[in-house]
Motif scaffolding. Structure first.
Motif, PDB file in Angstrom:
ATOM      1  N   THR A 128       0.826  -1.208   0.000  1.00  0.00           N
ATOM      2  CA  THR A 128       0.000   0.000   0.000  1.00  0.00           C
ATOM      3  C   THR A 128       0.857   1.253   0.000  1.00  0.00           C
ATOM      4  OG1 THR A 128      -0.142  -0.008   2.424  1.00  0.00           O
ATOM      5  CG2 THR A 128      -1.888  -1.161   1.203  1.00  0.00           C
ATOM      6  N   CYS A 129       2.127   1.105   0.348  1.00  0.00           N
ATOM      7  CA  CYS A 129       3.057   2.234   0.269  1.00  0.00           C
ATOM      8  C   CYS A 129       3.752   2.174  -1.086  1.00  0.00           C
ATOM      9  CB  CYS A 129       4.107   2.166   1.385  1.00  0.00           C
ATOM     10  SG  CYS A 129       3.422   2.398   3.041  1.00  0.00           S
ATOM     11  N   VAL A 130       3.729   3.268  -1.817  1.00  0.00           N
ATOM     12  CA  VAL A 130       4.313   3.284  -3.155  1.00  0.00           C
ATOM     13  C   VAL A 130       5.314   4.424  -3.290  1.00  0.00           C
ATOM     14  CG1 VAL A 130       2.285   2.245  -4.226  1.00  0.00           C
ATOM     15  CG2 VAL A 130       2.447   4.721  -4.043  1.00  0.00           C
ATOM     16  N   ASP A 131       6.279   4.225  -4.177  1.00  0.00           N
ATOM     17  CA  ASP A 131       7.223   5.289  -4.520  1.00  0.00           C
ATOM     18  C   ASP A 131       6.615   6.143  -5.626  1.00  0.00           C
ATOM     19  OD1 ASP A 131       8.986   4.148  -2.752  1.00  0.00           O
ATOM     20  OD2 ASP A 131      10.141   3.080  -4.298  1.00  0.00           O
ATOM     21  N   VAL A 132       6.793   7.438  -5.533  1.00  0.00           N
ATOM     22  CA  VAL A 132       6.299   8.330  -6.584  1.00  0.00           C
ATOM     23  C   VAL A 132       7.442   8.827  -7.465  1.00  0.00           C
ATOM     24  CG1 VAL A 132       4.283   9.053  -5.277  1.00  0.00           C
ATOM     25  CG2 VAL A 132       6.415  10.335  -5.039  1.00  0.00           C
ATOM     26  N   ARG A 133       8.623   8.271  -7.256  1.00  0.00           N
ATOM     27  CA  ARG A 133       9.789   8.555  -8.098  1.00  0.00           C
ATOM     28  C   ARG A 133      10.384   7.235  -8.572  1.00  0.00           C
ATOM     29  NH1 ARG A 133      12.557  13.689  -7.611  1.00  0.00           N
ATOM     30  NH2 ARG A 133      14.397  12.547  -8.314  1.00  0.00           N
ATOM     31  N   ASP A 134      11.043   7.271  -9.729  1.00  0.00           N
ATOM     32  CA  ASP A 134      11.655   6.056 -10.274  1.00  0.00           C
ATOM     33  C   ASP A 134      13.057   5.807  -9.740  1.00  0.00           C
ATOM     34  OD1 ASP A 134       9.393   5.640 -11.825  1.00  0.00           O
ATOM     35  OD2 ASP A 134      10.188   6.825 -13.502  1.00  0.00           O
ATOM     36  N   ASP A 135      13.629   6.788  -9.073  1.00  0.00           N
ATOM     37  CA  ASP A 135      15.025   6.670  -8.639  1.00  0.00           C
ATOM     38  C   ASP A 135      15.162   6.605  -7.127  1.00  0.00           C
ATOM     39  OD1 ASP A 135      14.133   9.223  -8.235  1.00  0.00           O
ATOM     40  OD2 ASP A 135      15.906  10.225  -9.065  1.00  0.00           O
ATOM     41  N   CYS A 136      14.157   6.031  -6.454  1.00  0.00           N
ATOM     42  CA  CYS A 136      14.178   6.009  -4.993  1.00  0.00           C
ATOM     43  C   CYS A 136      15.304   5.153  -4.423  1.00  0.00           C
ATOM     44  CB  CYS A 136      12.829   5.521  -4.455  1.00  0.00           C
ATOM     45  SG  CYS A 136      11.534   6.797  -4.509  1.00  0.00           S
ATOM     46  N   GLU A 137      15.748   4.138  -5.177  1.00  0.00           N
ATOM     47  CA  GLU A 137      16.797   3.255  -4.667  1.00  0.00           C
ATOM     48  C   GLU A 137      18.048   4.030  -4.287  1.00  0.00           C
ATOM     49  OE1 GLU A 137      17.177   0.152  -3.805  1.00  0.00           O
ATOM     50  OE2 GLU A 137      15.048  -0.252  -4.108  1.00  0.00           O
ATOM     51  N   LYS A 138      18.427   5.014  -5.072  1.00  0.00           N
ATOM     52  CA  LYS A 138      19.672   5.740  -4.776  1.00  0.00           C
ATOM     53  C   LYS A 138      19.526   6.683  -3.584  1.00  0.00           C
ATOM     54  CE  LYS A 138      19.049   9.473  -8.192  1.00  0.00           C
ATOM     55  NZ  LYS A 138      19.625  10.094  -9.406  1.00  0.00           N
TER      56      LYS A 138
END
Length: 390
Positions: free
Chosen positions: A70-80
């Motif tokens: 249910t928690c989502v990232d709103v950016r594609d580069d969150c890993e870094k």
């Protein structure tokens, strides 16, 4: 099920989050290992402990393993940015990567409050509003976020944007714009005079432009500079009457509405050339602010609008032979003629039987400027100064 505490008690108090109730049915993988329920309850006292894989597997229910997505990232580069998850701004846009508590994510509101480090607004129940010609069908008080559901009486239909409860008698998106029930009739051919009594469902202005919601335009200030402020105040004083996109008349010469569509012919007939590079001449253009547009070419006889009409400009005498052509509301000059030369337009243009002659208002006083050859008179009817050449 025991509710987990967020990362710190302080953060929990800051956000004042409304805890969600989770129901995973009979899914065994979403529950604590049988026989370890009490152990899990005592061991999983903070969300961070659920980051231990062995504990999370054993205490899947207490750790809300089935709610992680249910928690989502709103950016594609969150890993870094994962090593910066202690920063609120990072957690607000990288909720999944930073493994936020499922109760603390899932809505943009929670992320915004987290990012800004502010408390959520107060919440509470709302009193159902009174709806003329209709009724609220919600059962009892509305909770924060509940949609307001209105059922209109026979012969009426719902108008206005959808409302939802915020707290007490405050509704979103704007408490000034509660949905209303308006007559579901098409009586365009029945109004007389300036159409002040018209309450039908015509939603197109001259030039076939779509009408916008009058109350929305006024409440948000989305009208152009030509709009009369006194009309705006009248709209806000009667929100239920104007929370729609229908033609109505408030203190003017005929029914009108707001439109965000540009009608080039309206300006071109007055000699104003409207050309926009790259735009086809037949294409309707959307404007950022709405313009007041009339829904009828002229007012109508009867209804008292023409019976007491007077001209307030000495230039109106020129309309004796051209009123039928010039006294129309589909261009700028025609609107000016109707506002300043109502008697001439009613008598020579509409040929209304209730006005037998053209009367000129007697100015309250006159000031002559000999060095310019201009005479200026104050009109008590129009409440403004009128200039004409001497």
């Amino acid at each position: 099920m025991k509710t987990l505490i967020s990362e710190t008690t302080t953060l929990k108090q800051q956000l004042q989050l409304t805890r969600k109730e989770w129901d995973f049915g009979d899914r065994a993988e979403c529950k604590d290992t049988p026989g370890y329920e009490k152990t899990c309850s005592s061991m999983v006292t903070t969300w961070r402990k659920c980051f231990q894989k062995s504990l999370a597997n054993m205490c899947a229910g207490s750790c809300l393993q089935c709610a992680r997505d249910t928690c989502v990232d709103v950016r594609d580069d969150c890993e870094k940015y994962s090593k910066f998850c202690k920063v609120r701004a990072v957690r607000s846009v990288c909720a999944f990567t930073c493994q936020m508590h499922p109760n603390d994510c899932g809505s943009i509101n929670n992320n915004v409050y987290l990012l800004a480090n502010i408390q959520k607004p107060p919440e509470g129940s709302c009193y159902p509003p009174m709806i003329a010609n209709g009724q609220v069908v919600n059962d009892g008080m509305l909770k924060t976020g509940d949609k307001l559901t209105v059922q209109c009486d026979p012969g009426y239909k719902l108008s206005g944007l959808e409302n939802f409860c915020i707290i007490q008698d405050l509704y979103g998106p704007d408490s000034r714009r509660i949905q209303t029930c308006v007559p579901d009739v098409d009586n365009w051919g029945e109004w007389t005079g300036n159409g002040a009594e018209y309450s039908g469902t015509k939603d197109k202005s001259l030039g076939d432009a779509n009408c916008g919601n009058t109350l929305f335009v006024v409440a948000e200030g989305l009208f152009d500079y030509n709009f009369d402020e006194s009309v705006g105040r009248a709209v806000m004083e009667n929100p239920g009457e104007y929370n729609n996109n229908f033609c109505r008349n408030t203190r003017d010469v005929a029914p009108w509405c707001f439109s965000f569509e540009l009608d080039k012919s309206f300006y071109e007939r007055s000699g104003i050339n409207v050309r926009i590079e790259g735009i086809d001449d037949t294409e309707k253009l959307k404007l950022p602010k709405a313009t007041q547009k009339f829904c009828s070419q002229t007012p109508r006889c009867d209804g008292g609008f023409c019976s007491d009409a007077v001209d307030t400009s000495f230039e109106c005498s020129a309309l004796e032979k051209t009123a039928a052509r010039d006294c129309t509301l589909d261009y700028l000059d025609g609107i000016v003629y109707w506002r300043d030369c109502r008697a001439s337009c009613c008598h020579h243009g509409l040929k209304c039987p209730e006005i037998s002659e053209v009367k000129m208002e007697t100015p309250a006083w006159t000031t002559l400027f000999p060095w310019t050859g201009t005479t200026q008179a104050y009109s008590s009817t129009a409440k403004r100064w009128i200039r004409f050449m001497g």
